[in-house]
Design a protein around this motif. Sequence first.
Motif: not given
Length: 171
Positions: A30-34, A38-39, A73-74
């Motif tokens: 979840a911490m590795i975002k495009y 927020s993907i 991502s909020g």
Amino acid sequence: MLNQKAYNKKISTTKLTYSGMLVALSAVGAMIKYPGTSIALDSMPGFFASLFLGPAYGAIVAALGHLLTATTSGFPLTIPMHLVITLEMAVTAYIFGKLYKKGFRIIANIVAIILNGPVSSSIAAALAIPLGLPLYGLGLFSVIIIPLTIASIINIVFATLLYEIILKNRR
């Protein structure tokens, strides 16, 4: 020697433990975002769980993985939208696991990529309008379809490869 009831409980405890570890890996993904979205790479553990533990476990891990990404991502698409996406993730992981276990390995990968990429993008874009999101419809679809499909390919192919490597080494 364990009786059947004790044996089933042991398996359930093992699967629950693996599920917890895979949800933790979803938190890392979840911490590795495009970039700029927020993907994230949070669904690989869910797709892997569908193969390794079974479709129901995979659905739960994938759903929790999405919720972790949305939380970090909020909730950019609102909580109701992310709850719908959570359900989509669970259904996609479940279908993926069922198809794969029935021997439709390539079809399972293709169907999961389509469901998690273009279909999910379409549903999100369609739901954004009644939720009153500022970026909606075709605009939302055009922004998320490519990164979501790329992330889907990465997550699903990596989960499949990892599962096949583990299966091969078990023999």
